[in-house]
Design an enzyme around this catalytic site. Structure first.
Site, PDB file in Angstrom:
ATOM      1  N   ARG A  51       0.757  -0.931  -0.091  1.00 56.35           N
ATOM      2  CA  ARG A  51       0.042  -0.019  -0.011  1.00 56.35           C
ATOM      3  C   ARG A  51       0.684   1.242  -0.007  1.00 56.35           C
ATOM      4  O   ARG A  51       0.436   1.918  -0.645  1.00 56.35           O
ATOM      5  CB  ARG A  51      -1.088  -0.028   1.259  1.00 56.35           C
ATOM      6  CG  ARG A  51      -2.341  -0.798   1.108  1.00 56.35           C
ATOM      7  CD  ARG A  51      -2.585  -1.487   2.378  1.00 56.35           C
ATOM      8  NE  ARG A  51      -1.562  -2.334   2.836  1.00 56.35           N
ATOM      9  CZ  ARG A  51      -1.757  -3.569   2.535  1.00 56.35           C
ATOM     10  NH1 ARG A  51      -2.858  -3.939   1.419  1.00 56.35           N
ATOM     11  NH2 ARG A  51      -0.995  -4.522   2.674  1.00 56.35           N
ATOM     12  N   THR A  52       1.738   1.337   0.900  1.00 53.34           N
ATOM     13  CA  THR A  52       2.515   2.753   1.025  1.00 53.34           C
ATOM     14  C   THR A  52       3.367   2.826  -0.472  1.00 53.34           C
ATOM     15  O   THR A  52       3.026   4.081  -0.953  1.00 53.34           O
ATOM     16  CB  THR A  52       3.366   2.469   2.236  1.00 53.34           C
ATOM     17  OG1 THR A  52       2.699   2.052   3.413  1.00 53.34           O
ATOM     18  CG2 THR A  52       4.200   3.829   2.527  1.00 53.34           C
ATOM     19  N   LYS A  80      26.069  -3.595  -2.828  1.00 53.06           N
ATOM     20  CA  LYS A  80      27.568  -3.481  -2.917  1.00 53.06           C
ATOM     21  C   LYS A  80      27.984  -2.730  -1.569  1.00 53.06           C
ATOM     22  O   LYS A  80      28.989  -2.212  -1.457  1.00 53.06           O
ATOM     23  CB  LYS A  80      27.898  -2.537  -4.013  1.00 53.06           C
ATOM     24  CG  LYS A  80      27.361  -3.244  -5.356  1.00 53.06           C
ATOM     25  CD  LYS A  80      27.591  -2.347  -6.450  1.00 53.06           C
ATOM     26  CE  LYS A  80      27.211  -2.580  -7.872  1.00 53.06           C
ATOM     27  NZ  LYS A  80      27.314  -1.602  -8.907  1.00 53.06           N
ATOM     28  N   ARG A 101      11.444   4.103   3.144  1.00 52.38           N
ATOM     29  CA  ARG A 101      11.127   2.844   4.225  1.00 52.38           C
ATOM     30  C   ARG A 101      12.426   2.027   4.550  1.00 52.38           C
ATOM     31  O   ARG A 101      13.211   1.863   3.582  1.00 52.38           O
ATOM     32  CB  ARG A 101      10.094   1.965   3.614  1.00 52.38           C
ATOM     33  CG  ARG A 101       9.737   0.710   4.390  1.00 52.38           C
ATOM     34  CD  ARG A 101       8.623  -0.041   4.343  1.00 52.38           C
ATOM     35  NE  ARG A 101       7.550   0.658   4.604  1.00 52.38           N
ATOM     36  CZ  ARG A 101       6.324   0.257   4.636  1.00 52.38           C
ATOM     37  NH1 ARG A 101       6.015  -1.137   4.097  1.00 52.38           N
ATOM     38  NH2 ARG A 101       5.243   0.849   4.927  1.00 52.38           N
ATOM     39  N   HIS A 129       5.670   5.760  11.490  1.00 50.62           N
ATOM     40  CA  HIS A 129       4.803   5.711  10.003  1.00 50.62           C
ATOM     41  C   HIS A 129       4.064   6.694  10.102  1.00 50.62           C
ATOM     42  O   HIS A 129       2.848   6.861   9.949  1.00 50.62           O
ATOM     43  CB  HIS A 129       4.288   4.204  10.045  1.00 50.62           C
ATOM     44  CG  HIS A 129       3.947   3.732   8.750  1.00 50.62           C
ATOM     45  ND1 HIS A 129       4.048   4.658   7.480  1.00 50.62           N
ATOM     46  CD2 HIS A 129       3.504   2.668   8.174  1.00 50.62           C
ATOM     47  CE1 HIS A 129       3.788   4.143   6.456  1.00 50.62           C
ATOM     48  NE2 HIS A 129       3.642   3.040   6.835  1.00 50.62           N
TER      49      HIS A 129
END
Ligand code: NCD
Length: 282
Positions: A51-52, A80, A101, A129
């Site tokens: 969703r986000t 890397k 995120r 959040h």
């Protein structure tokens, strides 16, 4: 520069402005379709998301902007060994705003300290959040016309749920109850029940499920929210109950994020500042 790291970064007035603007966008989304034509959002996601990530993508696209989607950092130089700092500085050269995120609480703040473009915290480990909170709050406001003087019961993984942490902070003057996963006590009568899944990836265990007894004890005007994904917390038989507001809640995520992207890219163009009543005027 203004970042959105914690829900505390927004004042009550700003949150209210966001609600008003979100309602306008929800009622007429196409009005805003070319307002951010030359703007680029980087979706930088170190943890899974449906969703986000998608709603940020769609929000920017609906505003006419473009999205650099690094939603699987395994395909970037992170594999890397590139640090968060170097990745953020790099992305700042190629985009106007970053939705981040990450796996560890505090990462969004770290990123904000080195970033040349606004950082929007899209969930940092078991920290916060804030954009989820804005859509949660909007859904509550839309239903009750206020976000104060309400009774709310949080159910689930209280300790590790970042959506609960941010929402809990933002709800003041409310009567709050908490029922964690192992607490079998009945849920108190509430206006809002906010359920979350058990965050197994953060070391939590167990499960719980809403029962017919819980449902019978809820009054008719209450609402049930869940940030999703759900596991067994809310059985599908409940989905058609008018109190089940979680699908509308996720829809609101799109409009809230359109609002936020408009605000955070105005700041960038230096035309308007994110202070009371000035965000939306251009
Ligand atoms: C939440 C999250 O990622 O914190 N999901 C979301 O953004 N809607 C909730 C969760 O993962 O349990």
């Amino acid at each position: 520069m203004k970042h959105l790291v914690s829900i505390d970064d927004l004042t009550k007035d700003e949150i209210h402005e966001i609600f008003v603007k979100t309602k306008k966008i929800k009622n007429s989304p196409t009005t805003y379709r070319t307002t951010r034509e030359h703007t680029i959002l980087a979706n930088l996601f170190y943890e899974p998301s449906t969703r986000t990530n998608s709603s940020f993508f769609t929000a920017m696209t609906k505003l006419g902007g473009k999205v650099l989607n690094i939603n699987n950092v395994n395909y970037s130089s992170v594999t890397k060994g590139e640090s968060l700092k170097d990745t953020i500085i790099t992305m700042g050269n190629y985009c106007d705003v970053i939705a981040l995120r990450s796996r560890t609480a505090g990462d969004a703040l770290k990123a904000a300290k080195v970033s040349t473009v606004p950082i929007i915290n899209a969930g940092d480990g078991n920290g916060e959040h804030p954009t989820q909170t804005l859509l949660d709050l909007y859904t509550i406001w839309d239903k009750f016309n206020r976000i104060e003087d309400l009774t709310i019961t949080f159910v689930g993984d209280i300790e590790n749920s970042r959506t609960i942490h941010s929402l809990d902070k933002s709800l003041t003057n409310c009567n709050k109850h908490y029922r964690d996963t192992y607490n079998q006590e009945p849920w108190p009568k509430s206006d809002v029940y906010y359920l979350t899944r058990v965050q197994k990836e953060r070391g939590s265990s167990g499960s719980y499920s809403m029962t017919q007894d819980h449902v019978s004890s809820m009054h008719e005007n209450s609402i049930i929210l869940h940030p999703f994904p759900r596991n067994e917390e809310i059985p599908e038989w409940f989905d058609d109950d008018p109190r089940a507001k979680y699908f509308e809640q996720m829809e609101n995520g799109l409009y809230v994020r359109m609002t936020l992207l408009m605000a955070y890219t105005e700041i960038l163009s230096n035309k308007v500042y994110l202070t009371n009543n000035y965000i939306w005027t251009k």
